[in-house]
Design an enzyme around this catalytic site. Sequence first.
Site, PDB file in Angstrom:
ATOM      1  N   SER A 144      32.990  36.838  41.455  1.00  0.00           N
ATOM      2  CA  SER A 144      31.561  37.834  41.854  1.00  0.00           C
ATOM      3  C   SER A 144      31.002  38.733  41.083  1.00  0.00           C
ATOM      4  O   SER A 144      30.611  38.658  39.521  1.00  0.00           O
ATOM      5  CB  SER A 144      33.087  39.586  41.626  1.00  0.00           C
ATOM      6  OG  SER A 144      32.388  40.403  41.817  1.00  0.00           O
ATOM      7  N   TYR A 157      39.455  43.735  37.084  1.00  0.00           N
ATOM      8  CA  TYR A 157      38.814  42.833  37.671  1.00  0.00           C
ATOM      9  C   TYR A 157      37.581  42.408  37.138  1.00  0.00           C
ATOM     10  O   TYR A 157      37.928  41.184  37.581  1.00  0.00           O
ATOM     11  CB  TYR A 157      37.766  43.809  38.862  1.00  0.00           C
ATOM     12  CG  TYR A 157      37.306  42.702  40.620  1.00  0.00           C
ATOM     13  CD1 TYR A 157      36.437  42.965  40.015  1.00  0.00           C
ATOM     14  CD2 TYR A 157      37.893  42.382  40.733  1.00  0.00           C
ATOM     15  CE1 TYR A 157      35.616  42.447  41.219  1.00  0.00           C
ATOM     16  CE2 TYR A 157      37.557  41.336  42.083  1.00  0.00           C
ATOM     17  CZ  TYR A 157      36.454  41.423  42.394  1.00  0.00           C
ATOM     18  OH  TYR A 157      35.767  40.714  43.084  1.00  0.00           O
TER      19      TYR A 157
END
Lengths: 251, 446
Positions: A144, A157
């Site tokens: 990501s 995350y």
Amino acid sequence: MNEPHAPVSNRRRALIIGATAGLGRALANTFAADGWDLVLTGRDADDLDALVRDLRLRHEVMVEAKVLDLGAPTETWDLHSLTFPLTALLIPAGGVRADDAATLEQEAAEHLWRVNFGGPTQVIAQVLPHLVRIGTGTIIGFGSVAATRGRSRNIHYGAAKRALAAFFEGLRHDLNASGLRVQFYVPGYLDTNLAAGAGVKLPKGNPTTFAQIVLRDIQKDIGTRYFPFWWHPLCVVLSLLPWAIYRRLRF
Amino acid sequence: MIPTDPITLRTFDGGARTVTTQGRPDRYGHLRHLPDQYTVRGGGYAYSPASFAADRPVIQLGAFNRILRFEPEASEIEVEVGVTLAQLLAFLTPRGWWCPVIPGYPSITVGGCIAGDVHGKSHSLHGNFRHWVKRLWLAGPTGLVVCDEIQDPELFALTCGGLGLTGPIIRATLRITPLLGGRVTTHREPVADLQEGYAALLRVGPTAEFAYSWHRPWCNGDRRFGPGFAFHGSIESGSPLPRATDFAFSPLASDAHDRRLPFALFGGRGNRRTRAIYAAASLLETSKEMMNDSLFTSLFPFVRQAHYFQLFGKRGFHEVQVLVTHEAAPAFLNELEALSRKLAPPAAVIALKLFHGQTAGIRFDGTGLSLALDLVRDPASTTFLNHFDQLCVAHRVRLNLMKDSRLERSVFEACCPAADEFRLALRRRGIAGRYTSTLAKRLGLA
């Protein structure tokens, strides 16, 4: 394209971890449309069932399914019972929480770690010996842009995805002479529920277009690639920003 | 709760607009955590505001678009209702099957077809869409709720043509029938006016696979109103079946108004610009009396003519569609003609179809003549439509609620005496107002 009556050992077959929604579902659809047989995992049996039935009917490929929750403790699941061989392993699974801050309670933080790092790496640990035995194939991970630099949002995350990026680089290094390819994609915001409700101002990437790129380049030694492509220079700039400037950003 | 994003939604005709939030559930688990009140949305191709409301989120169900079961031996297919008509036909037709009630745009979802109880071009033969629906599954708080003609027949009847007011439809079992070929032969017969078009449909329509007429909404040189063409066609038995790729196309977004021209090309004083457009188009028109087209082109003529909607400009258009009994049709057509001659509205086309069905609830169904009229969205049309409403009330027509985004409650109540029964049923089931829309609120339905 797999010939309909080709021996199982000659057919292209992909294992997709987290196939029932978002990018995972787009990958499943794209690969099935190209004639790949599939093994799909997801958390929910109803979602898996609907996806499997659809892909079998529309694309006439062989599809197996296994309910698997990457967020569950890794000792509660295993992939050794899957039938092999595989041509590709794709791990698009991941998850975020709106309250992912430094003060996130332990159980929730550990869950995020399992979904985004522990689970994917354990999948690879279980499947890799089979792939090495076959001697060819591609392992594909998905990170990501949120991992580019630590930030106040999605703190666990982002950290897990950064760890995953390092893991995949290490894996690629490890398997360099093995005949296996290791690819790592770094997506920006995609038009899926993962980015919904986040107030995203930048354009979202189309997961189907992304899946088509992954399929197109599955045999290439691409290393790490960003999608959409313009996230790459953006992330380079972000990573080079002096702290005096970066600390003022809120995104 | 599923995440939502802010969104601006407009009806396809440009007549209604709202700013709200939209959630797009894509897991069965999401369906157990939907908000208490929301509006259900499929493709959003209704011309009226039936799939959004200002004061509540929209739940868009397009992710539930999978084919679940195909049993040709039972003449059935089971789908999640986010499947579009293009996807459904791309799967069925190469295998020699289809569902013959197909409305005019391939991006319309099966769910939209059910909620609108839509019709195709062969109503006399095949009826409305609900006649091809065997079973439904709606999302409830604890899981899917099944209904059909045996299990909760009231819910089944309310949901078919219920404009989404009974809750989100998730799955459906549809009846299918063998497809005899992939080519359609269509006969085109010039007609001098609306009455001739109606007579032509009565002659060939009851048994034709496709039957409709298109009319220019003005007088020709001989002063007859509504010259045009009557079309009737049939599938060429034994012609090669379609391929799945035949149903690939670039869809028009249901609210792509920003990409339309800033002004209308249709219209003008005495509708002169519309006449000029038709005159120019007639130079390119085929003079053939018989055409042979693919099934896709025959089912979806507007896909290849998407520029038609461009000609109405950014403000969009009005479409009204009514169903007049055969007894009332001659008088209705005469009065429509008189009104049009008097007011010369900026109308683009009048389309006629035959219906042979039963009037029930709030559905657009019954036996008689369906008439659809497209107009430029401007003050002259508003004036005309106010008079047209009175014409409809006087003849007690059935109204297509999916088409007219400015329909007023008083006209609806006068033309739909069964509306109260529908409202009471929703209240009795405790779902009145739960899934309402801008349209439903305006009509006092929920």
